[in-house]
Design a protein around this motif. Structure first.
Motif, PDB file in Angstrom:
ATOM      1  N   VAL A   1      10.934 -35.789  -8.231  1.00 39.85           N
ATOM      2  CA  VAL A   1      11.423 -36.984  -8.619  1.00 39.85           C
ATOM      3  C   VAL A   1      12.767 -37.166  -8.499  1.00 39.85           C
ATOM      4  O   VAL A   1      13.418 -38.033  -7.950  1.00 39.85           O
ATOM      5  CB  VAL A   1      10.979 -37.355 -10.142  1.00 39.85           C
ATOM      6  CG1 VAL A   1      11.562 -38.813 -10.509  1.00 39.85           C
ATOM      7  CG2 VAL A   1       9.345 -37.740 -10.237  1.00 39.85           C
ATOM      8  N   VAL A   2      13.453 -36.018  -8.805  1.00 40.72           N
ATOM      9  CA  VAL A   2      15.124 -36.086  -8.850  1.00 40.72           C
ATOM     10  C   VAL A   2      15.248 -35.902  -7.283  1.00 40.72           C
ATOM     11  O   VAL A   2      16.276 -36.687  -6.773  1.00 40.72           O
ATOM     12  CB  VAL A   2      15.637 -34.779  -9.427  1.00 40.72           C
ATOM     13  CG1 VAL A   2      17.100 -34.487  -9.288  1.00 40.72           C
ATOM     14  CG2 VAL A   2      15.483 -34.925 -11.108  1.00 40.72           C
ATOM     15  N   GLY A   3      14.616 -35.200  -6.473  1.00 39.34           N
ATOM     16  CA  GLY A   3      14.802 -35.159  -5.320  1.00 39.34           C
ATOM     17  C   GLY A   3      14.699 -36.440  -4.525  1.00 39.34           C
ATOM     18  O   GLY A   3      15.219 -36.609  -3.582  1.00 39.34           O
ATOM     19  N   VAL A   4      13.507 -37.089  -4.762  1.00 40.35           N
ATOM     20  CA  VAL A   4      13.550 -38.522  -4.413  1.00 40.35           C
ATOM     21  C   VAL A   4      14.639 -39.432  -4.742  1.00 40.35           C
ATOM     22  O   VAL A   4      15.145 -40.138  -3.882  1.00 40.35           O
ATOM     23  CB  VAL A   4      12.042 -39.270  -4.846  1.00 40.35           C
ATOM     24  CG1 VAL A   4      12.001 -40.885  -4.339  1.00 40.35           C
ATOM     25  CG2 VAL A   4      11.020 -38.461  -4.065  1.00 40.35           C
TER      26      VAL A   4
ATOM     27  N   LEU B   1      10.099 -36.543   0.528  1.00 43.58           N
ATOM     28  CA  LEU B   1       9.445 -35.871  -1.056  1.00 43.58           C
ATOM     29  C   LEU B   1       8.439 -36.655  -1.580  1.00 43.58           C
ATOM     30  O   LEU B   1       7.768 -36.440  -2.605  1.00 43.58           O
ATOM     31  CB  LEU B   1      10.535 -35.392  -1.775  1.00 43.58           C
ATOM     32  CG  LEU B   1      11.434 -34.493  -1.434  1.00 43.58           C
ATOM     33  CD1 LEU B   1      12.554 -34.236  -2.187  1.00 43.58           C
ATOM     34  CD2 LEU B   1      10.659 -33.153  -1.036  1.00 43.58           C
ATOM     35  N   ILE B   2       8.086 -37.963  -1.030  1.00 46.42           N
ATOM     36  CA  ILE B   2       7.446 -39.159  -1.894  1.00 46.42           C
ATOM     37  C   ILE B   2       5.951 -38.489  -1.873  1.00 46.42           C
ATOM     38  O   ILE B   2       5.295 -38.492  -2.958  1.00 46.42           O
ATOM     39  CB  ILE B   2       7.444 -40.342  -1.336  1.00 46.42           C
ATOM     40  CG1 ILE B   2       8.872 -40.936  -1.621  1.00 46.42           C
ATOM     41  CG2 ILE B   2       6.481 -41.375  -1.886  1.00 46.42           C
ATOM     42  CD1 ILE B   2       9.253 -42.285  -0.794  1.00 46.42           C
ATOM     43  N   VAL B   3       5.398 -38.191  -0.721  1.00 49.42           N
ATOM     44  CA  VAL B   3       3.967 -37.692  -0.587  1.00 49.42           C
ATOM     45  C   VAL B   3       3.864 -36.459  -1.161  1.00 49.42           C
ATOM     46  O   VAL B   3       2.751 -36.283  -1.998  1.00 49.42           O
ATOM     47  CB  VAL B   3       3.364 -37.541   0.786  1.00 49.42           C
ATOM     48  CG1 VAL B   3       2.061 -37.182   1.026  1.00 49.42           C
ATOM     49  CG2 VAL B   3       3.435 -39.081   1.594  1.00 49.42           C
ATOM     50  N   PRO B   4       4.290 -35.397  -1.151  1.00 51.75           N
ATOM     51  CA  PRO B   4       4.109 -34.101  -2.032  1.00 51.75           C
ATOM     52  C   PRO B   4       4.445 -34.391  -3.270  1.00 51.75           C
ATOM     53  O   PRO B   4       3.675 -33.786  -4.060  1.00 51.75           O
ATOM     54  CB  PRO B   4       5.351 -33.063  -1.560  1.00 51.75           C
ATOM     55  CG  PRO B   4       5.952 -33.665   0.009  1.00 51.75           C
ATOM     56  CD  PRO B   4       5.673 -35.110  -0.145  1.00 51.75           C
ATOM     57  N   ALA B   5       5.280 -35.176  -4.080  1.00 47.98           N
ATOM     58  CA  ALA B   5       5.363 -35.400  -5.302  1.00 47.98           C
ATOM     59  C   ALA B   5       4.249 -36.234  -5.678  1.00 47.98           C
ATOM     60  O   ALA B   5       3.505 -35.886  -6.748  1.00 47.98           O
ATOM     61  CB  ALA B   5       6.615 -36.304  -5.660  1.00 47.98           C
TER      62      ALA B   5
ATOM     63  N   VAL C   1       7.928 -28.942 -11.678  1.00 49.46           N
ATOM     64  CA  VAL C   1       7.825 -29.198 -10.430  1.00 49.46           C
ATOM     65  C   VAL C   1       7.928 -30.811 -10.163  1.00 49.46           C
ATOM     66  O   VAL C   1       8.602 -31.236  -9.259  1.00 49.46           O
ATOM     67  CB  VAL C   1       6.618 -28.680  -9.718  1.00 49.46           C
ATOM     68  CG1 VAL C   1       6.418 -29.166  -8.210  1.00 49.46           C
ATOM     69  CG2 VAL C   1       6.561 -27.184  -9.787  1.00 49.46           C
ATOM     70  N   THR C   2       7.107 -31.541 -10.799  1.00 54.66           N
ATOM     71  CA  THR C   2       7.113 -33.133 -10.707  1.00 54.66           C
ATOM     72  C   THR C   2       8.602 -33.720 -10.996  1.00 54.66           C
ATOM     73  O   THR C   2       8.937 -34.523 -10.445  1.00 54.66           O
ATOM     74  CB  THR C   2       6.051 -33.781 -11.600  1.00 54.66           C
ATOM     75  OG1 THR C   2       4.739 -33.382 -11.436  1.00 54.66           O
ATOM     76  CG2 THR C   2       6.159 -35.239 -11.320  1.00 54.66           C
TER      77      THR C   2
END
Length: 187
Positions: A127-130, A139-143, A122-123
């Motif tokens: 990170v790829v999504g960011v 996605l920064i805060v959820p990651a 998931v991490t």
């Protein structure tokens, strides 16, 4: 012999500091990744006090979805190693979504796979999504939340990997239960 791993004062301090530092450090690093990967900055588009509350609500919702995905990955990892997961929701002392782990204990390797699967998968996806995602900034805060919330999974894995081969492991109601291998016990 079944032992219960109890956190020492040093472990409590280390876990407390890790929890305190993990979120801001991770958010800072992911923010830097976002700025480095995206040449044009996206605007939030919500103005005023209502906009701030809306952004906060969206981020809290994203963190809740991340927690659900985290537990779903634990469940899938349990299925992969041959255990049957049961998801449960608790409300005391705070809302908690977890897997019912009353199944037979795991071997060390299977335990580590189940514990670390969400922290890694998931991490990595976040990170790829960011880095390349269309809504990367959201996605920064959820990651950062996810990596911070995974600290006990990582701590349990470290403890289990330090046990002798053949140790069986399970997370019970009172914490991490370790069953010593038969040939390790003293008669």
């Amino acid at each position: 012999m079944v032992r219960l791993w109890e956190r020492s004062r040093a472990a409590e301090t280390t876990l407390g500091l890790a929890g305190l530092l993990a979120f801001p450090v991770t958010a800072l690093l992911l923010g830097w990744l976002y700025l480095a990967a995206h040449s044009t900055r996206a605007r939030v588009g919500f103005a005023g006090g209502g906009g701030v509350l809306l952004v906060l609500g969206i981020l809290l919702g994203a963190c809740a979805v991340t927690a659900i995905v985290h537990e779903a990955v634990h469940a899938l990892a349990m299925l992969v190693v041959g255990h049957k997961p049961r998801i449960r929701f608790e409300t005391t002392p705070y809302p908690l979504l977890s897997l019912d782990r009353q199944e037979a204990p795991y071997g060390r390797a299977r335990f580590v796979v189940v514990e670390l699967a969400p922290a890694v998968l998931v991490t990595a996806a976040l990170v790829v999504g960011v880095a390349i995602g269309p809504y990367a900034g959201w996605l920064i805060v959820p990651a950062a939340f996810h990596l911070t919330a995974s600290k006990m999974d990582i701590a349990y894995s470290i403890v289990v990997l330090r046990q002798p081969a053949g140790t069986l492991c399970r997370i019970g109601e009172n914490g991490l239960e370790l069953t010593d291998p038969v040939n390790y016990e003293v008669p």
